[in-house]
Scaffold this motif. Structure first.
Motif, PDB file in Angstrom:
ATOM      1  N   SER A 115       0.839  -1.208   0.000  1.00 17.73           N
ATOM      2  CA  SER A 115       0.000   0.000   0.000  1.00 17.73           C
ATOM      3  C   SER A 115       0.868   1.249   0.000  1.00 17.73           C
ATOM      4  O   SER A 115       0.553   2.241  -0.671  1.00 17.73           O
ATOM      5  N   ALA A 158       2.136   1.858  -3.447  1.00 18.01           N
ATOM      6  CA  ALA A 158       1.080   2.466  -4.274  1.00 18.01           C
ATOM      7  C   ALA A 158       0.938   3.954  -3.968  1.00 18.01           C
ATOM      8  O   ALA A 158       0.827   4.784  -4.879  1.00 18.01           O
ATOM      9  N   THR A 201       1.835   7.174  -6.450  1.00 14.55           N
ATOM     10  CA  THR A 201       0.809   8.200  -6.686  1.00 14.55           C
ATOM     11  C   THR A 201       1.356   9.592  -6.397  1.00 14.55           C
ATOM     12  O   THR A 201       1.119  10.543  -7.157  1.00 14.55           O
ATOM     13  N   TRP A 261      -1.131   3.987 -13.479  1.00 14.29           N
ATOM     14  CA  TRP A 261      -2.255   3.765 -12.572  1.00 14.29           C
ATOM     15  C   TRP A 261      -2.535   2.273 -12.410  1.00 14.29           C
ATOM     16  O   TRP A 261      -2.980   1.825 -11.340  1.00 14.29           O
ATOM     17  N   ILE A 273      -0.144   1.142  -9.782  1.00 14.29           N
ATOM     18  CA  ILE A 273      -0.595   1.627  -8.480  1.00 14.29           C
ATOM     19  C   ILE A 273      -1.753   0.773  -7.961  1.00 14.29           C
ATOM     20  O   ILE A 273      -1.750   0.318  -6.806  1.00 14.29           O
ATOM     21  N   ALA A 274      -2.753   0.567  -8.816  1.00 10.93           N
ATOM     22  CA  ALA A 274      -3.907  -0.236  -8.409  1.00 10.93           C
ATOM     23  C   ALA A 274      -3.488  -1.670  -8.098  1.00 10.93           C
ATOM     24  O   ALA A 274      -3.987  -2.277  -7.139  1.00 10.93           O
ATOM     25  N   THR A 329      -8.076   2.987  -2.770  1.00  6.55           N
ATOM     26  CA  THR A 329      -8.213   1.931  -3.775  1.00  6.55           C
ATOM     27  C   THR A 329      -9.255   2.319  -4.816  1.00  6.55           C
ATOM     28  O   THR A 329      -9.058   2.115  -6.024  1.00  6.55           O
ATOM     29  N   THR A 362      -7.766   4.735  -7.283  1.00  9.21           N
ATOM     30  CA  THR A 362      -6.837   4.103  -8.232  1.00  9.21           C
ATOM     31  C   THR A 362      -7.594   3.360  -9.331  1.00  9.21           C
ATOM     32  O   THR A 362      -7.212   3.420 -10.504  1.00  9.21           O
ATOM     33  N   ALA A 408      -4.384  12.235  -9.126  1.00 14.23           N
ATOM     34  CA  ALA A 408      -3.138  11.909  -8.430  1.00 14.23           C
ATOM     35  C   ALA A 408      -3.047  12.625  -7.087  1.00 14.23           C
ATOM     36  O   ALA A 408      -2.651  12.037  -6.073  1.00 14.23           O
ATOM     37  N   GLY A 463      -5.614  11.083  -4.724  1.00 13.84           N
ATOM     38  CA  GLY A 463      -5.080   9.825  -4.235  1.00 13.84           C
ATOM     39  C   GLY A 463      -3.977  10.028  -3.212  1.00 13.84           C
ATOM     40  O   GLY A 463      -3.891   9.309  -2.221  1.00 13.84           O
TER      41      GLY A 463
END
Length: 266
Positions: free
Chosen positions: A15, A18, A22, A45, A48-49, A92, A95, A111, A114
């Motif tokens: 996490s 991620a 971001t 992305w 990231i996801a 989440t 993302t 971004a 997030g």
């Protein structure tokens, strides 16, 4: 803690990776003004996801009843863990929305949204893992460790999507974060050695841990490679990720709980 807690290792590290990517995307797209190529936006992305979904999936194995995970939101007013779950869920969602948005994801709005939600995750996690029962961590260190990991991994993996103009910026951020992480990890156990009984036990446990020294050596190796190459080689973020996983395993396994000395002299 004195338990490796693999699900929590996976959740916190992935996490934070991620969140870090971001943040670096927000910095790059804001500096670029017009954003980046749509294909890069989708791929970034997607990474990231992917990190976040892996972390969320891994965390389910920490629960006795995974299907009851949403009940963690019942105590938002009193529990930092509930707030961490809320921020993680919202992050989440952003993302996934960004992946679906395709071309629009090239703009910095998603971004930055997030990033704000991601910082909420890190602050909440920092408070969750700083209870009085862990004297060595009953302070700002968990938040600092987590934020440093996010920036290291964010700049590292963010370099995959940086053009020639932004690549040096990612390398500078990566290097700075590595130095901060190395100083923190070398200083913290030494400071703990001069503390109370349980804190001193934690310091000795960290300094005698293979997880700890693996993490330190990876930080040093990454610094040496960036200094030699003057950029971030494509494979280096993967090494940094492995180092953060090792360090986080030690964070959970080698931090001594007060119960370990229950009935002993302080």
């Amino acid at each position: 803690m004195q338990s490796m807690e693999l699900p929590l290792v996976l959740f916190t590290v992935f996490s934070q990776a991620a969140i870090g990517v971001t943040l670096m995307r927000a910095v790059r797209t804001t500096a670029d003004g017009a954003g980046v190529v749509d294909n890069d936006a989708r791929r970034e992305w997607g990474l990231i996801a992917g990190f976040m979904v892996l972390g969320m999936f891994g965390s389910l194995f920490h629960l006795g009843h995974p299907l009851s995970a949403p009940t963690a939101l019942k105590h938002l007013g009193t529990a930092w863990l509930s707030r961490e779950v809320l921020f993680a869920g919202l992050f989440t969602g952003v993302t996934v929305l960004a992946v679906l948005a395709a071309g629009k994801a090239g703009k910095p709005v998603l971004a930055w949204l997030g990033t704000l939600l991601g910082l909420g995750v890190i602050v909440s996690a920092g408070m969750t893992y700083a209870p009085p029962a862990l004297p060595a961590l009953n302070n700002a260190l968990p938040f600092t460790f987590f934020l440093t990991s996010a920036v290291i991994l964010g700049a590292g993996f963010g370099s995959w999507f940086a053009d020639g103009e932004r690549a040096p910026l990612m390398a500078r951020i990566f290097t700075t974060a590595l130095v901060v992480g190395l100083v923190l990890n070398l200083a913290a156990p030494c400071v703990w050695l001069s503390g109370g009984t349980v804190m001193s036990m934690t310091g000795r446990a960290w300094l005698g841990s293979g997880f700890y020294w693996t993490h330190v050596l990876v930080l040093v190796a990454c610094l040496g490679m960036v200094w030699k190459a003057r950029t971030i080689p494509a494979w280096l973020p993967v090494l940094a990720l492995l180092g953060e996983l090792a360090g986080r395993a030690g964070f959970f396994a080698d931090t001594v709980h007060m119960a370990a000395n229950m009935g002993g002299l302080y």
